[in-house]
Each structure stands twice: as structure tokens, then as C-alpha cells.
Design an enzyme around this catalytic site. Structure first.
Site, mmCIF file in Angstrom:
data_model
loop_
_atom_site.group_PDB
_atom_site.id
_atom_site.type_symbol
_atom_site.label_atom_id
_atom_site.label_comp_id
_atom_site.label_asym_id
_atom_site.label_seq_id
_atom_site.Cartn_x
_atom_site.Cartn_y
_atom_site.Cartn_z
ATOM 1 N N ASP A 32 1.006 -1.194 0.106
ATOM 2 C CA ASP A 32 -0.052 0.035 -0.047
ATOM 3 C C ASP A 32 0.941 1.136 -0.024
ATOM 4 O OD1 ASP A 32 -3.449 -0.096 1.085
ATOM 5 O OD2 ASP A 32 -2.053 2.053 0.561
ATOM 6 N N THR A 36 -4.478 6.692 0.362
ATOM 7 C CA THR A 36 -6.081 6.592 0.812
ATOM 8 C C THR A 36 -6.191 5.397 1.908
ATOM 9 O OG1 THR A 36 -6.854 5.062 -0.845
ATOM 10 C CG2 THR A 36 -7.199 7.414 -1.178
ATOM 11 N N GLY A 37 -5.442 4.483 1.874
ATOM 12 C CA GLY A 37 -5.176 3.389 3.139
ATOM 13 C C GLY A 37 -4.703 3.878 4.259
ATOM 14 N N ASN A 105 1.824 -4.024 -13.799
ATOM 15 C CA ASN A 105 3.080 -4.585 -12.924
ATOM 16 C C ASN A 105 2.591 -5.870 -12.180
ATOM 17 O OD1 ASN A 105 4.817 -2.563 -13.675
ATOM 18 N ND2 ASN A 105 4.325 -1.197 -12.172
ATOM 19 N N LYS A 111 2.430 -13.419 -13.660
ATOM 20 C CA LYS A 111 2.848 -14.531 -14.772
ATOM 21 C C LYS A 111 3.986 -15.141 -14.289
ATOM 22 C CE LYS A 111 4.208 -14.000 -19.529
ATOM 23 N NZ LYS A 111 5.236 -13.643 -19.472
ATOM 24 N N TYR A 151 -11.962 7.019 -12.540
ATOM 25 C CA TYR A 151 -11.975 5.639 -11.829
ATOM 26 C C TYR A 151 -12.677 4.773 -12.954
ATOM 27 C CZ TYR A 151 -13.313 2.794 -7.903
ATOM 28 O OH TYR A 151 -13.394 1.529 -7.031
ATOM 29 N N THR A 181 -20.181 -0.919 -0.822
ATOM 30 C CA THR A 181 -19.901 -1.684 0.538
ATOM 31 C C THR A 181 -19.707 -0.872 1.553
ATOM 32 O OG1 THR A 181 -18.816 -3.275 -1.175
ATOM 33 C CG2 THR A 181 -18.244 -3.558 1.350
#
Ligand code: UDP
Length: 316
Positions: A32, A36-37, A105, A111, A151, A181
Site C-alpha cells: 500500500d 487513501t489506506g 505490474n 505471470k 475511476y 460496500t
């Protein structure tokens, strides 16, 4: 032990997901950049040996020493409220880049590691929908350069990139479209309707309804959402699929204001403010596919979920 990478793991949904994965004895690496976290959301796990936190921006170069088995990509600002300094409107370029370069990324890491990948998209890819409820087969009605487009188009690009890795490299992927949510750990300053109304009601301040309040949303409690995300990742039959996850119990914003006033016993008045640009008029998930393939549907009623969220904000 299997290792799960959770990008955006210090956010509202991401931190709940980290906690549940740790309970199930996964090793969890949380990425993170904390725009915003919040570190506060993951502080309980920092002493857990199975948990690591890396403060990185996934749009830049970063290193992972360990083999990764699963990747959840939740990294993105997600609130549309222009009045909040934490919204994607406040971070327009970051929002576009994290859902494009950031997702690219992470897909490359998936992968290299032959890891299973889950991209968290949004009901916002349906824009201001012309059909209700919205099934996964609906392609949406999005303003490509309006204020919310950073967004909406970011998430649409992320979906497209995820499918490109599925088609080109046979990567094991699934795309989840999350509908509104709510629950504990939501930020009080997020600007979302549920957190705004609860905090306004608890302070006996006016509840701010944008527009007429006749617009609808369908609100899902966090515990149901996290279970849905886990089922989507760990079910056998989700590879290459797109799923709506949300609670189809559709309510108007006015009904939500009334409910939250009642459940908080608040004296708050209602104040009407202007409707933000491109604010969708209706939103309700068709969750038939998630029911059928993932055996998932929400169990927590809006009333019960709001009650638990009120208790959380009261304690803050
Ligand atoms: N809204 C409102 N008052 C508020 C915050 C939001 O009336 O204080 C409205 C907003 O205009 C939208 C709905 O509530 O119609 C849901 O907004 P939110 O920001 O929670 O999420 P969205 O579904 O728009 O992404």
C-alpha cells in the site's frame, strides 16, 4: 504455506481481507502507498509473523523476494466524493495510473510466479446504467472524460488488461465488480453516503442529501464482501470469469437517511445539496452468476450492517 499478495491491503476492504486470510493461515504480504489506506487499519497484524507490510507505490519499481501464489489487486482510491481529500477526484492521475500501470505490474508478477490473480473492478464500469439490475453482460454507459471517468475508465482499462493476460498468457484470473460496500474501518472522512450520514447523525448535524435523494444504491456489508472475494479467488470454476459482488437490496438515498436517523435516534435535519456530476441514478447488482458459480450471496441485512457500523463509529 501459501503466500497471498494483497495490493491495497491497508484500505477498507483490503485490511478486512488481510485479517481473514491470516486467520486461514496464509502468509500475507500487504502492499500500500497509504494515500487513501491507513497503517492504523493493519496495526493488529504487524506483530504477526505471517504478515508483512511494504509501503510501495505499485506503479513504480518494487521488489518481492518471496514466491507468490495468489494476488488480490485492490489498490486504488475509491471514493467519488469531491469534497473528500481522500477521493479519486483528489487523486485523478494516481487513480488512472494504479489501475493501468499498477495492475500491469501485478499481472507481470502473477505471470512470473504462475500465481492466481483477482482484479477488483467496480460497479462504476456500468456508469449511469440504462438497465436495472445490472448483469455482468451489460457494457455500461460511461462518460469517458467526465469527473468520475478517472475511476470508471481506470477500472475498465484494468479489466481489459487482466483479460489480455488471460487470453495471451493463459493466466489464471478473475474480475470482481464490487458494488457499494460499507462497515467498520470505513474512513469517517471518506465522503461516502453511509459514513457521512452515520457521522452526521451521531453529531446531530444535518444529513446532506445530494440531489433529490431519489437515486438508488445497493449496500453490501463488509463481511459478505470479503467472503465473496475469497470464494471468487479460491473456487475452482472462476478462472476467466467476471462476477458482480454486492447486495441486491436496493434503497434510495432518502430511505438510507431515514434508516440511519432512526437507528441512531438522531435529531438531525435533512439538508439538500447539489447532485455531483455524472452521479448514477440507479444501481443494483444482478448476482445470479455469483450465486450459481460461487455459491455466494449476502447474508447480513442492511439494518444489521448499519447497526454494527454505527457501533464502530460511536467508539471512534
Ligand atoms: N450522497 C449523498 N450525501 C452524501 C454522500 C453521498 O446524498 O453525503 C449520495 C451520492 O450523491 C450518491 C449516493 O449517495 O448518489 C452514493 O454515494 P457514495 O459516494 O457513497 O458512492 P457512489 O455509489 O456514488 O460511488
Amino acid at each position: 504455506m501459501q503466500t497471498v499478495l494483497v495490493a491495497g491491503g491497508a484500505g477498507f476492504i483490503g485490511s478486512h481481507l488481510c485479517r481473514e486470510l491470516l486467520k486461514e493461515n496464509f502468509r500475507v504480504i500487504c502492499l500500500d502507498n497509504l494515500i487513501t489506506g491507513e497503517k492504523e487499519n493493519i496495526k493488529d497484524f504487524l506483530t504477526n509473523n505471517n504478515f508483512s507490510f511494504k509501503e510501495v507505490d505499485i506503479t513504480k519499481d518494487f521488489f518481492l523476494e518471496e514466491k507468490i501464489h495468489y494476488i488480490f489487486d485492490l489498490a486504488s482510491p475509491a471514493s467519488p466524493n469531491a469534497k473528500s481529500s481522500r477521493s479519486y477526484i483528489a487523486f485523478p492521475i494516481e487513480t488512472l495510473l494504479v489501475n493501468s500501470i499498477g495492475t500491469y505490474n501485478l499481472l507481470r508478477i502473477a505471470k512470473e510466479n504462475k500465481a492466481k490473480f483477482l482484479y477488483v473492478s467496480s460497479s462504476e464500469i456500468y456508469g449511469d446504467p440504462e438497465v436495472n439490475p445490472q448483469p455482468e453482460t451489460y457494457h455500461g454507459y460511461v462518460n469517458p472524460n467526465g469527473i468520475r471517468s478517472v475511476y470508471d475508465e481506470g477500472k475498465r482499462f484494468g479489466e481489459s488488461m487482466t483479460m489480455a493476460f488471460f487470453r495471451k498468457y493463459n493466466l489464471d484470473i478473475r474480475i470482481i465488480r464490487i458494488f457499494n460496500t460499507f462497515g467498520p474501518i470505513m474512513r469517517a472522512d471518506d465522503g461516502r453516503v453511509v459514513s457521512n450520514f452515520i457521522n452526521q447523525a451521531l453529531k446531530n448535524e444535518p444529513l446532506t442529501i445530494y440531489g433529490t435523494g431519489k437515486q438508488t444504491r445497493s449496500f453490501c456489508y463488509i463481511d459478505d464482501m470479503v467472503l465473496g472475494l475469497k470464494k471468487a479467488m479460491f473456487s475452482e470454476n472462476s478462472n476467466g470469469e467476471v462476477f458482480n459482488l454486492g447486495n441486491p437490496d436496493e434503497r434510495t438515498v432518502q430511505e438510507m437517511a431515514k434508516l440511519i436517523k432512526e437507528l441512531t435516534n438522531s435529531e438531525s435535519k435533512i439538508e439538500f445539496e447539489s447532485l455531483p456530476e455524472d452521479d448514477p441514478k440507479i444501481r443494483k447488482p444482478d448476482i445470479g452468476k455469483a450465486k450459481r458459480l460461487l455459491n455466494w450471496e449476502p447474508k447480513v441485512s442492511i439494518e444489521m450492517g448499519i447497526e454494527k457500523t454505527i457501533q464502530y463509529f460511536k467508539k471512534l
